[in-house]
Design a protein around this motif. Structure first.
Motif, short mmCIF file in Angstrom:
data_model
loop_
_atom_site.label_atom_id
_atom_site.label_comp_id
_atom_site.label_asym_id
_atom_site.label_seq_id
_atom_site.Cartn_x
_atom_site.Cartn_y
_atom_site.Cartn_z
N UNK A 135 138.77 62.67 121.91
CA UNK A 135 139.21 64.00 122.34
C UNK A 135 137.94 64.72 122.82
N UNK A 136 137.90 65.08 124.09
CA UNK A 136 136.73 65.79 124.64
C UNK A 136 136.96 67.29 124.72
N UNK A 137 138.24 67.69 124.72
CA UNK A 137 138.58 69.11 124.77
C UNK A 137 139.90 69.32 124.05
N UNK A 138 139.92 70.24 123.10
CA UNK A 138 141.17 70.63 122.44
C UNK A 138 141.16 72.15 122.37
N UNK A 139 141.96 72.77 123.24
CA UNK A 139 142.02 74.22 123.31
C UNK A 139 143.38 74.67 122.76
N UNK A 140 143.37 75.14 121.52
CA UNK A 140 144.60 75.54 120.83
C UNK A 140 145.29 76.70 121.55
N UNK A 141 144.53 77.66 122.06
CA UNK A 141 145.11 78.86 122.68
C UNK A 141 145.70 78.57 124.05
N UNK A 142 145.04 77.73 124.85
CA UNK A 142 145.56 77.37 126.18
C UNK A 142 146.48 76.15 126.11
N UNK A 143 146.59 75.54 124.93
CA UNK A 143 147.40 74.35 124.70
C UNK A 143 147.05 73.22 125.67
N UNK A 144 145.75 72.88 125.68
CA UNK A 144 145.23 71.82 126.54
C UNK A 144 144.49 70.82 125.67
N UNK A 145 144.74 69.53 125.92
CA UNK A 145 143.99 68.47 125.27
C UNK A 145 143.56 67.47 126.34
N UNK A 146 142.30 67.05 126.27
CA UNK A 146 141.74 66.13 127.25
C UNK A 146 140.93 65.08 126.52
N UNK A 147 140.79 63.92 127.15
CA UNK A 147 139.97 62.90 126.53
C UNK A 147 140.00 61.58 127.25
#
Length: 174
Positions: A135-147
Protein backbone atom coordinates in the motif's frame (compact mmCIF):
# COMPACT_ATOMS: atom_id res chain seq x y z
CA UNK A 1 -1.85 21.83 -51.25
CA UNK A 2 -5.35 20.78 -50.23
CA UNK A 3 -4.45 17.15 -50.93
CA UNK A 4 -1.33 17.36 -48.71
CA UNK A 5 -3.32 18.98 -45.89
CA UNK A 6 -5.97 16.24 -46.12
CA UNK A 7 -3.26 13.56 -45.98
CA UNK A 8 -1.67 15.17 -42.91
CA UNK A 9 -5.01 15.35 -41.08
CA UNK A 10 -5.71 11.70 -41.96
CA UNK A 11 -2.30 10.61 -40.64
CA UNK A 12 -2.83 12.53 -37.38
CA UNK A 13 -6.29 11.00 -36.91
CA UNK A 14 -5.07 7.46 -37.62
CA UNK A 15 -2.11 7.79 -35.28
CA UNK A 16 -4.30 9.18 -32.48
CA UNK A 17 -6.70 6.23 -32.87
CA UNK A 18 -3.77 3.83 -32.74
CA UNK A 19 -2.59 5.35 -29.46
CA UNK A 20 -6.02 4.82 -27.91
CA UNK A 21 -6.09 1.20 -29.08
CA UNK A 22 -2.64 0.59 -27.62
CA UNK A 23 -3.66 1.88 -24.17
CA UNK A 24 -5.10 -1.56 -23.41
CA UNK A 25 -1.69 -3.05 -24.22
CA UNK A 26 0.27 -0.99 -21.72
CA UNK A 27 0.05 -0.91 -17.96
CA UNK A 28 -1.60 2.14 -16.40
CA UNK A 29 0.72 4.62 -14.73
CA UNK A 30 1.49 4.21 -11.05
CA UNK A 31 -0.70 6.95 -9.56
CA UNK A 32 -2.14 7.77 -6.15
CA UNK A 33 -5.22 9.88 -6.83
CA UNK A 34 -8.11 7.39 -7.10
CA UNK A 35 -8.22 7.01 -10.89
CA UNK A 36 -9.79 3.52 -10.56
CA UNK A 37 -7.04 1.91 -12.61
CA UNK A 38 -5.20 -1.36 -12.26
CA UNK A 39 -3.07 -3.79 -14.17
CA UNK A 40 -0.24 -6.30 -14.06
CA UNK A 41 1.94 -8.56 -16.16
CA UNK A 42 0.33 -12.04 -16.06
CA UNK A 43 2.68 -14.74 -17.32
CA UNK A 44 4.52 -12.19 -19.46
CA UNK A 45 1.40 -10.57 -20.97
CA UNK A 46 -0.01 -7.14 -20.17
CA UNK A 47 -3.28 -7.38 -18.24
CA UNK A 48 -5.27 -4.15 -17.74
CA UNK A 49 -8.41 -3.76 -15.63
CA UNK A 50 -11.39 -2.03 -17.16
CA UNK A 51 -12.00 1.41 -15.69
CA UNK A 52 -15.45 1.63 -14.15
CA UNK A 53 -17.16 3.11 -11.13
CA UNK A 54 -16.09 1.47 -7.86
CA UNK A 55 -19.30 -0.51 -7.38
CA UNK A 56 -21.09 -0.35 -10.75
CA UNK A 57 -20.87 -4.11 -11.31
CA UNK A 58 -21.31 -6.64 -8.51
CA UNK A 59 -17.86 -8.20 -8.14
CA UNK A 60 -16.53 -5.83 -10.80
CA UNK A 61 -13.69 -3.42 -10.21
CA UNK A 62 -14.78 -2.81 -6.66
CA UNK A 63 -12.76 -1.89 -3.61
CA UNK A 64 -14.09 -2.15 -0.06
CA UNK A 65 -12.71 -1.10 3.28
CA UNK A 66 -14.30 -2.26 6.50
CA UNK A 67 -13.78 -2.42 10.25
CA UNK A 68 -14.88 -5.52 12.14
CA UNK A 69 -14.29 -4.97 15.83
CA UNK A 70 -10.70 -3.80 16.11
CA UNK A 71 -9.64 -5.47 12.84
CA UNK A 72 -9.56 -3.75 9.45
CA UNK A 73 -10.09 -5.35 6.05
CA UNK A 74 -9.40 -4.21 2.49
CA UNK A 75 -10.65 -6.03 -0.62
CA UNK A 76 -9.51 -4.94 -4.10
CA UNK A 77 -11.03 -6.52 -7.21
CA UNK A 78 -9.61 -5.76 -10.65
CA UNK A 79 -11.55 -7.10 -13.65
CA UNK A 80 -10.49 -7.30 -17.30
CA UNK A 81 -12.99 -7.58 -20.15
CA UNK A 82 -11.56 -8.83 -23.43
CA UNK A 83 -12.10 -12.05 -25.34
CA UNK A 84 -12.38 -13.51 -21.87
CA UNK A 85 -13.20 -12.09 -18.49
CA UNK A 86 -10.56 -12.41 -15.83
CA UNK A 87 -10.04 -10.90 -12.43
CA UNK A 88 -7.45 -10.40 -9.75
CA UNK A 89 -8.56 -10.24 -6.11
CA UNK A 90 -6.35 -8.87 -3.37
CA UNK A 91 -7.16 -8.97 0.33
CA UNK A 92 -5.58 -7.43 3.39
CA UNK A 93 -7.53 -8.86 6.33
CA UNK A 94 -7.55 -8.67 10.09
CA UNK A 95 -4.87 -6.05 10.57
CA UNK A 96 -4.67 -3.36 13.27
CA UNK A 97 -5.01 -0.65 10.62
CA UNK A 98 -4.41 -0.22 6.89
CA UNK A 99 -1.38 1.96 6.27
CA UNK A 100 1.32 2.48 3.64
CA UNK A 101 3.51 -0.61 4.02
CA UNK A 102 4.11 -4.03 2.49
CA UNK A 103 1.87 -6.96 3.44
CA UNK A 104 2.77 -10.57 2.67
CA UNK A 105 0.29 -12.48 0.57
CA UNK A 106 -0.35 -15.94 1.90
CA UNK A 107 -3.04 -18.60 1.38
CA UNK A 108 -6.65 -17.67 2.09
CA UNK A 109 -8.22 -15.79 3.81
CA UNK A 110 -5.80 -13.02 2.79
CA UNK A 111 -5.82 -13.66 -0.94
CA UNK A 112 -8.05 -15.20 -3.56
CA UNK A 113 -5.85 -14.90 -6.67
CA UNK A 114 -6.47 -14.85 -10.38
CA UNK A 115 -9.52 -16.23 -12.20
CA UNK A 116 -10.32 -16.52 -15.90
CA UNK A 117 -13.60 -17.44 -17.59
CA UNK A 118 -11.99 -18.71 -20.80
CA UNK A 119 -11.56 -22.09 -19.13
CA UNK A 120 -13.04 -21.32 -15.69
CA UNK A 121 -9.77 -21.79 -13.91
CA UNK A 122 -8.97 -20.23 -10.58
CA UNK A 123 -5.38 -19.76 -9.42
CA UNK A 124 -4.85 -19.47 -5.67
CA UNK A 125 -1.96 -18.66 -3.45
CA UNK A 126 -0.70 -21.89 -1.91
CA UNK A 127 1.85 -22.62 0.84
CA UNK A 128 4.48 -23.10 -1.90
CA UNK A 129 3.65 -19.83 -3.72
CA UNK A 130 3.37 -16.32 -2.34
CA UNK A 131 3.71 -12.65 -2.99
CA UNK A 132 3.20 -9.20 -1.58
CA UNK A 133 0.95 -6.17 -1.77
CA UNK A 134 2.41 -2.76 -0.97
CA UNK A 135 0.00 0.00 0.00
CA UNK A 136 1.68 3.23 -1.14
CA UNK A 137 -1.24 5.54 -0.36
CA UNK A 138 -4.22 5.11 1.95
CA UNK A 139 -6.32 8.26 2.29
CA UNK A 140 -9.22 7.60 4.67
CA UNK A 141 -10.87 11.00 4.05
CA UNK A 142 -10.72 10.89 0.23
CA UNK A 143 -11.36 7.11 0.27
CA UNK A 144 -8.40 6.35 -2.01
CA UNK A 145 -6.05 3.38 -1.83
CA UNK A 146 -3.09 2.86 -4.16
CA UNK A 147 -0.28 0.39 -4.37
CA UNK A 148 1.62 -2.37 -6.10
CA UNK A 149 1.56 -6.17 -5.96
CA UNK A 150 3.14 -9.35 -7.26
CA UNK A 151 2.45 -13.01 -6.62
CA UNK A 152 2.57 -16.56 -7.90
CA UNK A 153 -0.60 -18.64 -7.84
CA UNK A 154 -1.44 -22.24 -8.61
CA UNK A 155 -4.51 -23.94 -10.09
CA UNK A 156 -5.88 -27.37 -9.14
CA UNK A 157 -3.81 -29.01 -11.91
CA UNK A 158 -0.57 -27.62 -10.46
CA UNK A 159 0.00 -24.97 -13.15
CA UNK A 160 1.60 -21.86 -11.66
CA UNK A 161 1.14 -18.36 -13.05
CA UNK A 162 3.43 -15.44 -12.29
CA UNK A 163 1.86 -12.00 -11.75
CA UNK A 164 4.38 -9.13 -11.66
CA UNK A 165 4.43 -5.32 -11.90
CA UNK A 166 0.89 -5.12 -10.49
CA UNK A 167 -0.51 -1.72 -9.65
CA UNK A 168 -3.81 -0.22 -8.58
CA UNK A 169 -5.18 3.24 -7.80
CA UNK A 170 -8.71 2.88 -6.51
CA UNK A 171 -11.49 4.72 -4.76
CA UNK A 172 -13.06 2.51 -2.12
CA UNK A 173 -16.46 2.10 -0.48
CA UNK A 174 -17.12 1.44 3.19
Amino acid sequence: MKKILTMLITIVLISSCKDKDQETNILPEVTQSGKNTGGAIVDGKVWVAKIEAPSSTPGGNSTYYSNTGNKFNLEITLREYNNETSLIKLYVNDVQHISPKTYSISPLPNFEGYYTTSNYIKYDITPSTGGSITITNFDFFKQVVSGTFSFKAENLNGKIINVTDGRFDKKYSQ
